[in-house]
Scaffold this motif. Sequence first.
Motif, mmCIF file in Angstrom:
data_model
loop_
_atom_site.group_PDB
_atom_site.id
_atom_site.type_symbol
_atom_site.label_atom_id
_atom_site.label_comp_id
_atom_site.label_asym_id
_atom_site.label_seq_id
_atom_site.Cartn_x
_atom_site.Cartn_y
_atom_site.Cartn_z
ATOM 1 N N GLU A 1 5.019 11.299 -23.641
ATOM 2 C CA GLU A 1 6.238 12.021 -23.987
ATOM 3 C C GLU A 1 7.417 11.620 -23.114
ATOM 4 O O GLU A 1 8.565 11.702 -23.531
ATOM 5 N N LEU A 2 7.137 11.188 -21.895
ATOM 6 C CA LEU A 2 8.205 10.718 -21.012
ATOM 7 C C LEU A 2 8.583 9.271 -21.313
ATOM 8 O O LEU A 2 9.745 8.886 -21.187
ATOM 9 N N GLU A 3 7.607 8.469 -21.711
ATOM 10 C CA GLU A 3 7.868 7.058 -21.978
ATOM 11 C C GLU A 3 8.908 6.850 -23.067
ATOM 12 O O GLU A 3 9.677 5.884 -23.036
ATOM 13 N N ILE A 4 8.941 7.757 -24.033
ATOM 14 C CA ILE A 4 9.928 7.639 -25.120
ATOM 15 C C ILE A 4 11.333 7.557 -24.562
ATOM 16 O O ILE A 4 12.179 6.796 -25.046
ATOM 17 N N LEU A 5 11.584 8.316 -23.487
ATOM 18 C CA LEU A 5 12.936 8.354 -22.912
ATOM 19 C C LEU A 5 13.247 7.124 -22.058
ATOM 20 O O LEU A 5 14.398 6.926 -21.662
ATOM 21 N N LEU A 6 12.254 6.307 -21.761
ATOM 22 C CA LEU A 6 12.547 5.031 -21.104
ATOM 23 C C LEU A 6 13.202 4.053 -22.083
ATOM 24 O O LEU A 6 13.880 3.113 -21.676
ATOM 25 N N ILE A 7 12.993 4.304 -23.376
ATOM 26 C CA ILE A 7 13.571 3.453 -24.414
ATOM 27 C C ILE A 7 14.998 3.865 -24.729
ATOM 28 O O ILE A 7 15.911 3.040 -24.799
ATOM 29 N N ASP A 8 15.207 5.170 -24.902
ATOM 30 C CA ASP A 8 16.545 5.648 -25.264
ATOM 31 C C ASP A 8 16.622 7.150 -25.056
ATOM 32 O O ASP A 8 15.595 7.832 -24.927
ATOM 33 N N SER A 9 17.846 7.665 -25.035
ATOM 34 C CA SER A 9 18.059 9.111 -24.936
ATOM 35 C C SER A 9 17.696 9.760 -26.270
ATOM 36 O O SER A 9 17.776 9.130 -27.328
ATOM 37 N N ILE A 10 17.297 11.024 -26.214
ATOM 38 C CA ILE A 10 16.977 11.778 -27.426
ATOM 39 C C ILE A 10 17.609 13.164 -27.313
ATOM 40 O O ILE A 10 17.317 13.912 -26.379
ATOM 41 N N ASP A 11 18.495 13.462 -28.271
ATOM 42 C CA ASP A 11 19.190 14.751 -28.285
ATOM 43 C C ASP A 11 19.845 15.009 -26.929
ATOM 44 O O ASP A 11 20.600 14.180 -26.447
ATOM 45 N N GLU A 12 19.454 16.120 -26.283
ATOM 46 C CA GLU A 12 20.098 16.458 -25.005
ATOM 47 C C GLU A 12 19.440 15.770 -23.814
ATOM 48 O O GLU A 12 19.917 15.904 -22.679
#
Length: 358
Positions: free
Chosen positions: A85-96
Amino acid sequence: MQIQDEDIENNNHQQQTQQQQQLSHIQIGGRKSKLAVIQSELVKKAIQENYPQIDCSILALSTLGDKVQTQPLYTFGGKSLWTKELEILLIDSIDEFPKLDLIVHSLKDMPTNLPSEFELGCIFQREDPRDAIVMKKGSPYKKLSDLPNGSIVGTSSIRRSSQLIKNYPNLKFESVRGNIQTRLNKLDNLDNEYCCLILASAGLKRLGLGDRITSCLDDVYYAVGQGALGVEIKKDDFEIKRILKSIEDPVATICCLAERSLMRYLEGGCSVPLGVNATYNQETSILNLKGIIVSPDGLQSVEDEVFKTIDISNDENLKKDCELVGIELGELLKLKGGKDILDKIDMTRNINAKPTEV
C-alpha cells in the motif's frame, strides 16, 4: 572523440549538480504504528544531519497488516501486507496523499524479492537483533529455563515457536499479535495465563521499553534482517540513493544482504522457520553467517554456518559477494535436509500456535 567524451562527462556532472541543488524536500513514508513512526524519525534525523538544507516530512499510513490483528500473518498474505500500500505512492501521488521519495520499513518485514519498479535503497542502523524475554510484571523468573512445566509463552512467529518448542519442550507456546504495547498490556493482565512474551529486542529499545527486557534468547536464531531498518525507493532514483549512501550502516548491510540472500535462496518468508545469526569482524573482514531451519513441531532441524572474507570497501562487488555467502549456506542447509522440512510445511496454519485475539 576525447573532447566529445569530456563534454558528455561535464554535462552529466552539471545535470547532477542541478539535481542536487533542486532537491530541497524528501517525502518519507512509513506505517502508522508508534514504532514505525519512531523508525521514520530516525531516518529523517540522519538525513538532515548530513543534508541540513533538505527538509524532510513523514507520511504515516495504516496498512492491512496493521488492521488485522487477530490472525498470524502467514494466514493472510505475509510480508507484502506491510509494503504494497505504501509502494503505490513511490510511483505517484494519489488524492490527498503525496508522492513518496522513500519508505522506511523494519527490514525483517520487507520481502526479499521486491517488485521490479522498486529497490532496497539502503540498510540503516541495526539495533540488537536478538529476541527478548519479557516476563509478566512481578514475576520472579528471568529465563525460560526458570519457568515451571506447562507455562504459557506468547510469541508471534513460526520461526520463534519452532525453535522454542525444540529447545523448551516442557513449555507451551501460544500465538499473540498486536502492537508491542497491546501485547504488554495483555501479558501484565493478572487474569491472563501468559507467563512471558518473546519480542524483538530492537523494537522494545526503540520504544524506550528496554527496561522490560528480562533477558535475551541467545540460544534462538533471530529473523532475517531483524533489528535493521530497510529504506525502499523507486528503482534507479540515483539522487535519493546517493543521499541514503551517507546514512547506511555498512556492517549491517553486509550481514543483512547475506541473510536476505539465504532466505531468497530457500524461497522463504516470514512464515518459514528460518533463523539466522550473522556477524562481521571489521578487523579481519570475516563474515560469519549461521542459519537454522526447524520443523513447526520442533522435532526436525538442520543448521550450518559459512565463513567468508568480505571487503567492506569494495562497493562494486559487495552486494554480490554477500549474496554468494547466503547462497552457499542455503545449499548446505538444503543438502542436510532443510528442503525436505520446508516442503512439508503447511503455510496456512501453525499446528503449535492457535490464533489469539489481542
